[in-house]
Structure formats: C-alpha cells, structure tokens
Design an enzyme around this catalytic site. Structure first.
Site, PDB file in Angstrom:
ATOM      1  CE1 TYR A  51      -0.365   8.993   1.169  1.00  0.00           C
ATOM      2  CE2 TYR A  51       1.786   7.935   1.106  1.00  0.00           C
ATOM      3  CZ  TYR A  51       0.985   9.015   1.422  1.00  0.00           C
ATOM      4  OH  TYR A  51       1.533  10.127   1.985  1.00  0.00           O
TER       5      TYR A  51
ATOM      6  CE1 TYR B 250      -3.016   3.137   0.836  1.00  0.00           C
ATOM      7  CE2 TYR B 250      -1.966   3.181   2.983  1.00  0.00           C
ATOM      8  CZ  TYR B 250      -2.776   3.770   2.039  1.00  0.00           C
ATOM      9  OH  TYR B 250      -3.351   4.979   2.292  1.00  0.00           O
TER      10      TYR B 250
ATOM     11  CG  ASP C  58      15.779  -0.087  15.394  1.00  0.00           C
ATOM     12  OD1 ASP C  58      15.136   0.968  15.169  1.00  0.00           O
ATOM     13  OD2 ASP C  58      15.726  -0.689  16.481  1.00  0.00           O
TER      14      ASP C  58
ATOM     15  CG  HIS D 138       3.347  10.781   9.035  1.00  0.00           C
ATOM     16  ND1 HIS D 138       2.222  10.859   8.237  1.00  0.00           N
ATOM     17  CD2 HIS D 138       3.878   9.545   8.813  1.00  0.00           C
ATOM     18  CE1 HIS D 138       2.078   9.711   7.575  1.00  0.00           C
ATOM     19  NE2 HIS D 138       3.064   8.916   7.893  1.00  0.00           N
TER      20      HIS D 138
ATOM     21  N   GLY E 127      13.946   4.062   6.481  1.00  0.00           N
ATOM     22  CA  GLY E 127      12.541   3.625   6.633  1.00  0.00           C
ATOM     23  C   GLY E 127      11.836   3.739   5.293  1.00  0.00           C
TER      24      GLY E 127
ATOM     25  CG  HIS F 191       8.134   9.662   1.532  1.00  0.00           C
ATOM     26  ND1 HIS F 191       7.832   9.093   0.324  1.00  0.00           N
ATOM     27  CD2 HIS F 191       7.077  10.473   1.817  1.00  0.00           C
ATOM     28  CE1 HIS F 191       6.660   9.522  -0.104  1.00  0.00           C
ATOM     29  NE2 HIS F 191       6.178  10.354   0.793  1.00  0.00           N
ATOM     30  CB  SER F 192       5.292   8.655   4.985  1.00  0.00           C
ATOM     31  OG  SER F 192       4.737   9.404   3.940  1.00  0.00           O
TER      32      SER F 192
ATOM     33  CD  GLU G 286       0.238  13.857   8.384  1.00  0.00           C
ATOM     34  OE1 GLU G 286       0.802  14.226   7.359  1.00  0.00           O
ATOM     35  OE2 GLU G 286       0.585  12.826   9.004  1.00  0.00           O
TER      36      GLU G 286
ATOM     37  CD  GLU H  28       6.416  12.967   7.349  1.00  0.00           C
ATOM     38  OE1 GLU H  28       5.175  12.893   7.213  1.00  0.00           O
ATOM     39  OE2 GLU H  28       7.094  12.107   7.954  1.00  0.00           O
TER      40      GLU H  28
ATOM     41  CG  ASP I 241       9.897   7.761  -2.130  1.00  0.00           C
ATOM     42  OD1 ASP I 241       9.158   8.249  -3.000  1.00  0.00           O
ATOM     43  OD2 ASP I 241       9.573   7.721  -0.931  1.00  0.00           O
TER      44      ASP I 241
HETATM   45  C1  LIG Z   1       4.709   4.947   6.728  1.00  0.00           C
HETATM   46  S1  LIG Z   1       5.939   3.862   6.204  1.00  0.00           S
HETATM   47  C2  LIG Z   1       6.838   4.829   5.017  1.00  0.00           C
HETATM   48  C3  LIG Z   1       7.588   3.986   4.040  1.00  0.00           C
HETATM   49  C4  LIG Z   1       8.253   4.781   2.920  1.00  0.00           C
HETATM   50  N1  LIG Z   1       9.231   5.728   3.423  1.00  0.00           N
HETATM   51  C5  LIG Z   1       7.197   5.478   2.099  1.00  0.00           C
HETATM   52  O1  LIG Z   1       7.099   6.706   2.149  1.00  0.00           O
HETATM   53  O2  LIG Z   1       6.446   4.803   1.410  1.00  0.00           O
HETATM   54  C6  LIG Z   1       7.052   3.850   7.565  1.00  0.00           C
HETATM   55  C7  LIG Z   1       8.225   2.903   7.388  1.00  0.00           C
HETATM   56  O3  LIG Z   1       9.000   2.932   8.588  1.00  0.00           O
HETATM   57  C8  LIG Z   1       9.484   1.625   8.802  1.00  0.00           C
HETATM   58  N2  LIG Z   1       9.889   1.470  10.216  1.00  0.00           N
HETATM   59  C9  LIG Z   1       9.090   1.439  11.308  1.00  0.00           C
HETATM   60  N3  LIG Z   1       9.848   1.291  12.420  1.00  0.00           N
HETATM   61  C10 LIG Z   1      11.141   1.239  11.999  1.00  0.00           C
HETATM   62  C11 LIG Z   1      12.390   1.134  12.671  1.00  0.00           C
HETATM   63  N4  LIG Z   1      12.457   1.052  14.012  1.00  0.00           N
HETATM   64  N5  LIG Z   1      13.510   1.151  11.928  1.00  0.00           N
HETATM   65  C12 LIG Z   1      13.460   1.244  10.566  1.00  0.00           C
HETATM   66  N6  LIG Z   1      12.312   1.356   9.874  1.00  0.00           N
HETATM   67  C13 LIG Z   1      11.167   1.357  10.580  1.00  0.00           C
HETATM   68  C14 LIG Z   1       8.307   0.754   8.408  1.00  0.00           C
HETATM   69  O4  LIG Z   1       8.695  -0.587   8.186  1.00  0.00           O
HETATM   70  C15 LIG Z   1       7.809   1.458   7.167  1.00  0.00           C
HETATM   71  O5  LIG Z   1       8.416   0.974   6.000  1.00  0.00           O
END
Ligand SMILES: C[S@@+](CC[C@H](N)C(=O)[O-])C[C@H]1O[C@@H](n2cnc3c(N)ncnc32)[C@H](O)[C@@H]1O
Length: 402
Positions: free
Chosen positions: A209, A205, A289, A309, A243, A305-306, A365, A338, A249
């Site tokens: 999106y 998704y 992480d 938030h 992330g 990116h995202s 947001e 964002e 992207d």
């Molecule tokens: C809302 S998604 C955004 C993904 C991508 N940047 C985008 O814009 O489509 C947030 C991302 O953060 C990652 N994430 C969450 N906790 C994380 C962590 N502790 N370390 C690394 N990535 C993490 C999730 O797996 C996810 O892919």
C-alpha cells in the site's frame, strides 16, 4: 457556450497554469513534485466536473470500475493480457480462457478500458497497461480483493451504522461499523485471523500500500544512520519491527542501508510469520503478541509501522507499556511510523485513512498533539518528528523519559 459553463474557468486556468509550471519538477522527479501535481489534478477534476458528473463518478463509475476489476482478477484476465507481452489479446481468446459469457466479458473490458485499467487496441482487442500489470502481483492484486471484500462493505455501512448510533464517534473495537457490516462481534484482527484467505490478502496488501512513496529510511526523510546507526556495541539487535507484517520494512532498511550492521528482527502473529516462510538473509522471525512483554531487550530501535493507529488509546498504552521495559534508557529509541494529521489542510490520503480506520476498528488517525499526549502518557519523550510531504506518513522518534 460561456453562459452554460458551470465550472470556474479562472480556477481551472489557475490549476492548469500551476500544473504546467510544475512540468520540470515532475520530469526531474524532485521530491514532492509528483504528489503536488497529483493533488492539483484531482482538484482540476473536481473543478471541471459538473455536479451530475461528480455524482456519476462517485456513484457508478468508480464502483463499477472496482467491481469489474475484482471480476477480472477472479477470472485472471490481467494474467492473460500479461502473457501476451503487450501484443493485443482478442475478446475470443479472453472468452476461451475465462469461460465467461462473451457479452459479459466484452462489457467488462470496455469499462476497464474506459477507466484506464487496460488498453483498448482495436475492436474487441485489448492489451495490458502498467496498472493491469501491477494487478498480477500479489501485493497490488490482493489490495483490490481485500478492500473490495473486507474494507469496502464496512466503509459502505458507515452512514447506516452512524444513524443507528445517533452519530457518536465510533470508539468500540468490538462494536463498530466493521461488526455492523460483517455481522460479527469479533474485533477486526480476530475476525481476519479466522479467515486465512482474507488474512493473506491483507498481509500482501500491507506490503504494497505504501509502495512508490518515499519511505522513512530514504535519503532526505529520517536520518537513519545518524539517529540509529550510532551504536554503543554490536551485541544488541539494531531494530525490532513489532507487528511488522511480512517484513517489507526490514527488507527496505537492509537494502537502503547496507552500511548498518546489527540484527533485524521481525515480530508478528503466528499466522503472519508462517506466511513469511523463509526470511531473507539477516532477518530473524519471532512470533510475538505485542500485548505481552517484549522479549528482545535493549535493541537500538523498536519500530511500529501502522500498528498504533489500529488501536484505541488504552490498547496503545498496553502495547507501549510492553515495549518500554525492554528499552535501554538513553540508548533505545521507539520509532513510530504513522500519519500525523495536520491541523489545517490534511490531504486525502490521510483523511481517507482516518475513515478507513473508523470503518475497520472504530479507531482514528492522530494529530501531532494526540501523538505527543499518547507517548507522554506511556512515559516516553518525543525526540523528533520527521515529515517528508503532506499526505505521507511521518516518523516519530521517542525515548524513555528519564
Ligand atoms: C496494519 S498492519 C501493519 C503491518 C506492518 N507494520 C506494515 O506497516 O505494513 C498491523 C499488523 O499488526 C499485527 N498484529 C495485530 N495484532 C497483533 C498482536 N496482538 N500481536 C502482534 N502483532 C499483531 C497484524 O498481524 C498486522 O501485521
């Protein structure tokens, strides 16, 4: 008839006039024209609808459309329509392929036709539309399933949750509407990681999106080559997508800016990186992480990116404080892609995302003031904010404050 009119004919006429006057801009695909007319079209619906039609649309029409679409996905109805290559598919064929009750499939197809998801060709004959075709592609199909099964119940539970908490603004990622709806004590991403089917849907998704909207690396948005293309030497990586999900992207950046050399690195959690499988040429994968120190030093850009938030200010500061030591002062840039909530006239894609964030993580947001404050608190200086059009994400560029 005029005396029973409940809508403002003047407002409706004004909107129709503005839409008509925008025809050329839409046909020419001028930047922002489509979004402008779409916003007007929604306003027109709100103007023309009677209160009872609004209640019906919100209360049954859209929920039934959502449920019927999810059911059609479960039964692979959209794939069946797609296989026919625009030729009509009969109800009988759909009953055979799905194994569903004929009366049930018939009423499902009728509502999906009435709400433009599929096309009704004749009596008990149906064909695909661009929407149903899109719903055979994982990034769109899984958007429905993820939102229906994971985000939907959480959004639905917000009023009951808020009544229980005395209408406090949700702020605890481990005790918010999401935990209330899904009967868990785990924050969203931990809950998701324990459910691979939903995690896969979420990742797909996220790839879809924002599709179809101008992105930060398109011409006329953020001047990519000018801002991050000027590199001191070819050794340090060009951009680290922290992330970054499945890496859409980075692929876009590579496709739209083939002139930019330099390593592109995708970082995410282990399960997400595993879902990526074999990366596209020129993209490196790292399990990382973001609450731990950034291992890639001195890149030209660190891109989020995202991501921010999803977290409250304290956790955002932890994420940022783990990146900043890897940045070369005066050289590296932090790029935050964002929504920036405008002080006045925020558009529904942003205001509804704000509610989605409340539903999923008890987060929000941010306004420009809140973004500037957060980045400054981390020791960063905002060097520019690029926004293309109301209702799309902005690109915030920052450097280590010297
Ligand atoms: C809302 S998604 C955004 C993904 C991508 N940047 C985008 O814009 O489509 C947030 C991302 O953060 C990652 N994430 C969450 N906790 C994380 C962590 N502790 N370390 C690394 N990535 C993490 C999730 O797996 C996810 O892919």
């Amino acid at each position: 008839m005029a005396s029973s009119t409940t809508y403002s004919t003047q407002i409706a006429a004004d909107i129709l006039g503005t839409i008509a006057a925008s025809t050329e801009a839409v046909v020419q695909q001028r930047p922002g024209a489509r979004e402008h007319v779409l916003a007007l079209a929604y306003k027109l619906v709100s103007t023309l609808e009677t209160p009872s039609e609004t209640v019906q649309r919100m209360g049954w029409t859209e929920p039934a459309r959502f449920a019927a679409t999810q059911m059609a996905i479960d039964l692979k109805i959209f794939e069946k329509l797609e296989e026919a290559h625009n030729a009509p598919v009969s109800l009988v064929d759909l009953v055979v392929s799905t194994g569903g009750d004929a009366a049930l499939i018939a009423r499902t197809m009728k509502h999906l036709s009435a709400t433009n998801i599929i096309s009704e060709i004749g009596v008990d004959e149906y064909a695909s539309t661009p929407i149903s075709t899109a719903l055979t592609i994982p990034k769109f199909r899984d958007g429905i399933s993820y939102l229906y099964n994971v985000a939907g119940p959480s959004l639905h539970s917000i009023p009951a949750y808020l009544k229980k908490t005395g209408y406090e603004n949700p702020g605890n990622i481990a005790d918010g509407p999401f935990q209330f709806a899904h009967k868990t004590q785990n924050p969203f991403f931990i809950w998701l990681a324990e459910r691979p089917e939903y995690a896969e849907q979420f990742n797909n998704y996220m790839s879809g999106y924002r599709q179809g909207k101008l992105s930060w690396c398109d011409e006329g948005f953020y001047p990519v080559a000018e801002r991050i293309g000027q590199r001191l030497n070819s050794e340090p990586p060009l951009l680290v997508d922290v992330g970054g999900g499945l890496g859409h992207d980075l692929l876009e950046l590579r496709t739209k800016h083939p002139e930019l050399s330099g390593r592109l690195i995708l970082q995410d959690q282990a399960d997400v990186i595993k879902q990526v499988g074999n990366p596209e040429k020129g993209i490196e994968l790292i399990v990382h992480d973001f609450f731990t120190p950034q291992p890639v030093k001195g890149a030209k850009a660190y891109y989020l990116h995202s991501v921010l938030h999803d977290w409250d200010d304290a956790r955002c500061l932890k994420i940022l404080n783990n990146i900043i030591p890897a940045m070369s002062p005066g050289y590296s840039k932090l790029l935050v892609n964002e929504n920036v909530v405008p002080d006045v006239g925020a558009a529904w894609p942003i205001t509804s995302m704000d509610w989605l964030m409340m539903a999923l993580g008890a987060v929000k947001e941010r306004t420009e003031k809140q973004w500037r404050g957060l980045l400054q608190q981390a020791g960063l200086e905002v060097t520019g904010i690029w926004t293309y059009e109301q209702g799309t994400e902005s690109l915030i560029e920052a450097e280590v404050a010297i």
